[in-house]
Scaffold this active site. Structure first.
Site, PDB file in Angstrom:
ATOM      1  CE  LYS A   1      -0.543   1.687   4.539  1.00  0.00           C
ATOM      2  NZ  LYS A   1      -0.610   2.826   4.912  1.00  0.00           N
TER       3      LYS A   1
ATOM      4  CG  HIS B   1      -4.234  -0.259   7.705  1.00  0.00           C
ATOM      5  ND1 HIS B   1      -3.664  -1.055   6.696  1.00  0.00           N
ATOM      6  CD2 HIS B   1      -3.345   0.631   7.971  1.00  0.00           C
ATOM      7  CE1 HIS B   1      -2.438  -0.757   6.733  1.00  0.00           C
ATOM      8  NE2 HIS B   1      -2.227   0.167   7.198  1.00  0.00           N
TER       9      HIS B   1
HETATM   10  C1  BG6 Z   1       1.042   1.428   8.547  1.00  0.00           C
HETATM   11  C2  BG6 Z   1       0.806   3.051   8.464  1.00  0.00           C
HETATM   12  O1  BG6 Z   1       0.342   0.849   7.508  1.00  0.00           O
HETATM   13  O2  BG6 Z   1       0.162   1.085   9.622  1.00  0.00           O
HETATM   14  C3  BG6 Z   1       1.285   3.554   9.957  1.00  0.00           C
HETATM   15  O3  BG6 Z   1       1.565   3.537   7.424  1.00  0.00           O
HETATM   16  C4  BG6 Z   1       0.854   2.892  10.734  1.00  0.00           C
HETATM   17  O4  BG6 Z   1       1.410   4.906   9.841  1.00  0.00           O
HETATM   18  C5  BG6 Z   1       0.813   1.466  10.785  1.00  0.00           C
HETATM   19  O5  BG6 Z   1       1.388   3.416  12.045  1.00  0.00           O
HETATM   20  C6  BG6 Z   1      -0.181   0.807  11.979  1.00  0.00           C
HETATM   21  O6  BG6 Z   1      -0.013  -0.507  12.093  1.00  0.00           O
HETATM   22  P1  BG6 Z   1       0.796  -1.284  13.230  1.00  0.00           P
HETATM   23  O7  BG6 Z   1       0.257  -2.768  12.803  1.00  0.00           O
HETATM   24  O8  BG6 Z   1       2.275  -0.996  13.050  1.00  0.00           O
HETATM   25  O9  BG6 Z   1       0.199  -0.614  14.528  1.00  0.00           O
END
Ligand code: BG6
Length: 460
Positions: free
Chosen positions: A141, A233
């Protein structure tokens, strides 16, 4: 020998080629995810090749892989490290890509750990080549930068390989906490019949983070919270929370169910103004002092990027008509509140004589840490006719694999169930488009909040 669902070919050792091997994503998420898979009982029969523009050696690359594997050591990981190699290549050059494919052999997964513009150039270059039949393509993504670019990237991919050989990666689909929604909803008779407009007043999907920009201005300042988190997400989480029970959780049924509910989803107000946005100013989180977002290195204040976004959505179908789904995500906030909350409607009649303040029943599914809470009202201890709130709480086990480990396992197995189907990616862009254009026209003001606070005061 087993059959690979994606390719139908007999199973042989698969080669994972990471394009963009020198990048931050590879070191921070992909390689540790791969190490967690290799160390798990599931393991993986695979070979690894790193590809990037800069000159490097196999040895230097092996050291980088070993450093990223350090947290999940295993014998299988040692074998992968011993046999991995590095190819210097410009991924937009067909001749260079042909060299990469030759080094990889017929059973290859190309993982584009690259910015969207470079991924597009690499896909265009691949179009000029004869690709091995068993190739799969994994794309990180953001998938495109808006609805139109996502559509044209999908068309380009259609010319390269069949859809089931395309893995649009969204690591939220690999999170055990998100996958928990399926078991919770579809393996228990007590929740599913209640999850509809008849009983539910609203649904909140919240992913607040204490993390701030963390040196990612190059990407984040052009994306912002809405695109970074909600467009990808959280809309996928909404799909799991709101979809109809599928017949099976295979790639067709599960992704078909997600597409169906997302096609019925739209902004609560068609002009995109049922949304809020804000940006953090200077503040403190724990012991960390943070500068204002606009003073972070690499940020261009003229972009007007939001670091906290919220949008309300409607789902136009029988089950959910009239129920607001509020999706929110932001950075540099006081609490890392990350959960899905179903808030139930008041009971039709509270028997006279039962008294006390009643709060609505809530089903809360914690995304980090994984937990399940059911907030209920019951009779109080002292006065049996006075109602008191009680919470039934369960901690859930984290999955064996990290989210990236889970996603990589499905890529290496050739099973696209946990990757985003092309039409689903397009729906996600369609849904946020009215909000993006309302914000571009300044139809929604941008609020401010101090880093480390609970968000703008006017939002409380
Ligand atoms: C990523 C975003 O895809 O997902 C980030 O680009 C974010 O900004 C992250 O912090 C959150 O996912 P996780 O699994 O790291 O909490």
């Amino acid at each position: 020998m087993t059959d690979s669902p994606a390719t139908g070919s007999a199973h042989r050792t698969r080669t994972l080629v990471i394009l963009g091997a020198g990048g931050d994503l590879t070191a921070r998420l992909l390689l540790p995810g791969l190490a967690s898979l290799l160390a798990s009982p599931r393991g993986a029969d695979m070979r690894l090749i790193g590809v990037d523009r800069s000159a490097s050696t196999d040895d230097a690359w092996r050291k980088r892989v070993a450093a990223s594997f350090a947290e999940s050591p295993s014998k299988t990981a040692d074998t992968v490290i011993a046999h991995t190699s590095y190819v210097q290549a410009d991924v937009s050059d067909p001749a260079d890509l042909a060299r990469v494919l030759e080094a990889a052999g017929p059973d290859v997964s190309l993982y584009f750990a690259l910015p969207p513009a470079v991924t597009l150039l690499a896909c265009k270059a691949l179009r000029t080549l004869d690709l091995p039949k068993g190739i799969t393509l994994a794309l990180e993504k953001p998938f495109g930068t808006d609805y139109a670019t996502a559509r044209s990237l999908n068309r380009l991919l259609q010319h390269l390989v069949p859809e089931e050989q395309v893995f649009r990666v969204d690591h939220f689909l690999g999170k055990s906490t998100v996958l928990n929604l399926l078991g919770l909803r579809f393996a228990n008779r007590i929740f599913e019949p209640l999850l509809s407009a008849d009983n539910v007043e609203r649904v909140d999907i919240v992913f607040d983070e204490q993390l701030a920009l963390e040196g990612r201005a190059g990407y984040y300042d052009k994306a912002g919270a809405l695109i970074d988190m909600i467009q990808s997400h959280l809309l996928l989480v909404l799909a799991f929370a709101a979809m109809e029970p599928p017949a099976s959780v295979d790639a067709e049924d599960l992704r078909g169910g997600m597409a169906q509910v997302l096609r019925a989803t739209r902004p609560w107000k068609k002009d995109g103004t049922a949304s809020r946005r804000a940006r953090y100013g200077a503040g403190t989180i724990g012991r960390r002092k943070l500068p204002a977002y606009v003073d972070e290195a690499g940020v261009d204040p003229s972009h007007g990027t939001e670091t906290l976004a919220e949008m309300t959505l409607a789902i136009d179908n029988w089950r959910w008509a009239g129920v607001p789904f509020v999706l929110r995500s932001g950075k540099a906030l006081a609490d890392a509140r990350q959960e899905i909350v179903f808030t139930f409607k008041p009971v039709p009649h509270l028997p006279a004589g039962l008294h006390g303040t009643t709060t609505p029943a809530r089903l809360r599914i914690g995304l980090k840490p994984a937990s399940l809470d059911l907030d209920l009202m019951i009779n109080g201890e002292d006065d049996p006719f006075e109602l008191d709130p009680v919470a039934l709480h369960a901690e859930l086990q984290a999955g064996q694999l990290s989210a990236y480990g889970e996603v990589l396992a499905s890529i290496l197995d050739g099973d696209p169930t946990l990757s985003v189907r092309g039409d689903v990616a397009e729906q996600c862009w369609r849904i946020v488009s009215p909000v993006l254009s309302a914000w571009r026209k300044d139809a929604v003001p941008i609020d401010t909040y101090a880093a480390g606070s609970a968000g703008p005061k006017s939002w409380h």
